[in-house]
Design a protein around this motif. Structure first.
Motif: not given
Length: 503
Positions: A424-436
């Protein structure tokens, strides 16, 4: 490549295993089946096997991932979830899911599929209904544990089950048809959740509770009929005539190369010592991680693009529809060309492009296009990878069942990671999640490229090696050996002279 495509079926009592019977079984002219007759037989198998398996897996995947839809209908607020507790509820399913896979496939080998698959389906459906009545974090965690334990046996079990009916070069397309139910579950789940949202307050229950209850009840209704619809093995299939049963068994024997197929734990140890299986586990993990991340968080990602909760449920449908089309189409071509690695490499590149679009911009239209590309890239990888691994695992069907279960175990380790990719803390873009996820898919690309190169090189070495009989052994297959040689070779699995790997 026809002789390297193989599968197996458990022998029935009193089944003839002599060398002379084997020779006759390998001769299609003895049976009198032409190409048209074979196509009709395969169509008959498809009609009686694939629909029920696809429906069961659709419901299984729906029950496992509908928590992502429930989240948009105030699940976290009503249960008082905070911090990483929602992610913990996602992750806790997978260790128990993983632990169930190898034992479940051994049960599929030991017992009848109709009994085992019906049993686990009734159990997970009851758990799903119960999940609609949980009141807190502890209750949700407990139901997710049970859901993982009972659902864990289905996916590897059905993939193993398919290999008991079809030759190896025919399995990939069938696995894709079965796995495409996962994409349909994502599409169906979004539409269903949107409709169920209107039931908020009915019976004093919130909308998210009704999502769990109604979808669990639907699974229970199907499970009650599954026992009567699932056919165990060709030798006992009532929808086949005697001639058709004999032809299915003949094709499987010929495709199998007459390697030994008894229930012996030594085949499990053979798989545990096979480095190739571990590579496929890593490739599968790198495939399932983005799939679970996508399935569990897609409604949230789309909502953060600026859509309302209800519209986000509906906007999650098109990516799954596109993924379904490409999953089935790619596997059909892969079966026709008898290639796996090159298709995997192509879709891995598409997946990287999709997640890169999600990470690179905040433009909603570009991001949404990225979700479509990501879905197209990640979903076809699973049936392609499963067909590749199962087809290149020689020997006993118990060995193949164990190899498939291990591969899916590796894949579901990716599910644990997926539960924490989008925080949730990475929203709304979630760049870290997409990069993983870009990193995981890139790892799969490197491993797939290495495995493809190894299979090609090993086939070339065997063609040129006197110890493997070269092209003559490949053409002759088991028919090129004496009876004494066959007895010595039957237990060597993919090390026999006539075996060539699918690339």
């Amino acid at each position: 490549m026809g002789v390297d495509e193989k599968t197996a079926v458990p022998p029935s009592k009193g089944e003839e295993t002599s060398a002379s019977a084997s020779l006759n079984a390998l001769d299609p002219e003895v049976q009198g089946w032409d190409e048209l007759g074979t196509r009709r037989l395969l169509a008959k198998l498809d009609w009686h096997i694939l629909p029920i398996m696809s429906i069961i897996y659709l419901l299984c995947f729906l029950d496992r991932t509908n928590i992502g839809n429930a989240r948009l209908d105030n699940l976290e607020a009503d249960l008082g979830l905070g911090g990483l507790q929602y992610n913990d509820c996602l992750a806790i399913l997978f260790p128990f899911y993983i632990a169930a896979e190898i034992p479940s496939n051994m049960m599929m080998k030991r017992f009848r599929p109709s009994v085992w698959l019906t049993f686990i389906m009734v159990c997970w459906s009851a758990v799903m209904v119960g999940q609609g009545f949980v009141k807190n974090y502890a209750g949700l965690m407990a139901t997710r544990v049970l859901l993982g334990a009972f659902e864990g046996g289905l996916f590897p079990g059905v993939n193993y089950y398919i290999t008991q009916w079809y030759c190896r070069h025919e399995c990939g397309f069938r696995m894709a048809l079965f796995f495409s139910a996962a994409t349909l579950a994502g599409a169906f789940g979004g539409i269903l959740a949107r409709g169920i949202a209107e039931m908020a307050g009915v019976g004093g229950l919130p909308a998210w509770a009704w999502i769990f209850i109604l979808e669990g009840l639907l699974s229970i209704l199907v499970s009650f009929s599954a026992y009567w619809i699932i056919h165990d093995y060709p030798a006992t299939a009532k929808f086949l005539t005697e001639d058709e049963r004999a032809e299915v068994k003949r094709r499987l024997r010929a495709d199998h190369g007459h390697l030994l197929d008894d229930f012996n734990m030594k085949y499990v140890w053979q798989v545990l010592g096979d480095w190739k299986v571990y590579i496929h586990m890593l490739i599968c993990m790198a495939g399932f991680c983005p799939i679970y991340s996508f399935s569990l968080f897609l409604p949230t990602i789309i909502k953060n693009m600026g859509y309302t909760a209800n519209n986000a449920q509906l906007m999650s449908v098109p990516p799954y529809v596109c993924a379904c089309f490409f999953t089935i189409t790619a596997s059909w071509f892969a079966d026709r060309l008898r290639q796996r690695g090159v298709f995997l490499l192509g879709f891995q590149l598409v997946a990287v492009a999709g997640f890169a679009m999600l990470a690179a911009t905040g433009d909603a239209s570009v991001q949404y296009a990225g979700t479509v590309l990501a879905a197209i890239g990640i979903f076809p990888q699973i049936p392609l990878g499963l067909a590749w691994n199962s087809g290149n695992t020689g020997g006993s069907s118990l060995k193949r069942a164990t190899a498939i279960a291990m591969q899916v175990m590796g894949g579901n380790c990716g599910g644990i990671v997926a539960s924490y990719v989008y925080l949730s803390r990475d929203g709304p873009r979630y760049v870290r999640g997409h990069s993983i996820l870009i990193g995981f898919v890139s790892m799969a690309f490197v491993l797939t490229l290495a495995m493809t190169a190894w299979c090609r090189r090993e086939n070339a070495r065997r063609d040129a090696s006197p110890g493997f009989g070269g092209a003559a052994a490949l053409a002759a297959g088991p028919l090129g050996l004496t009876d004494e040689q066959k007895l010595l070779e039957r237990d060597r699995a993919d090390r026999v002279p006539w075996f060539r790997y699918t690339v």
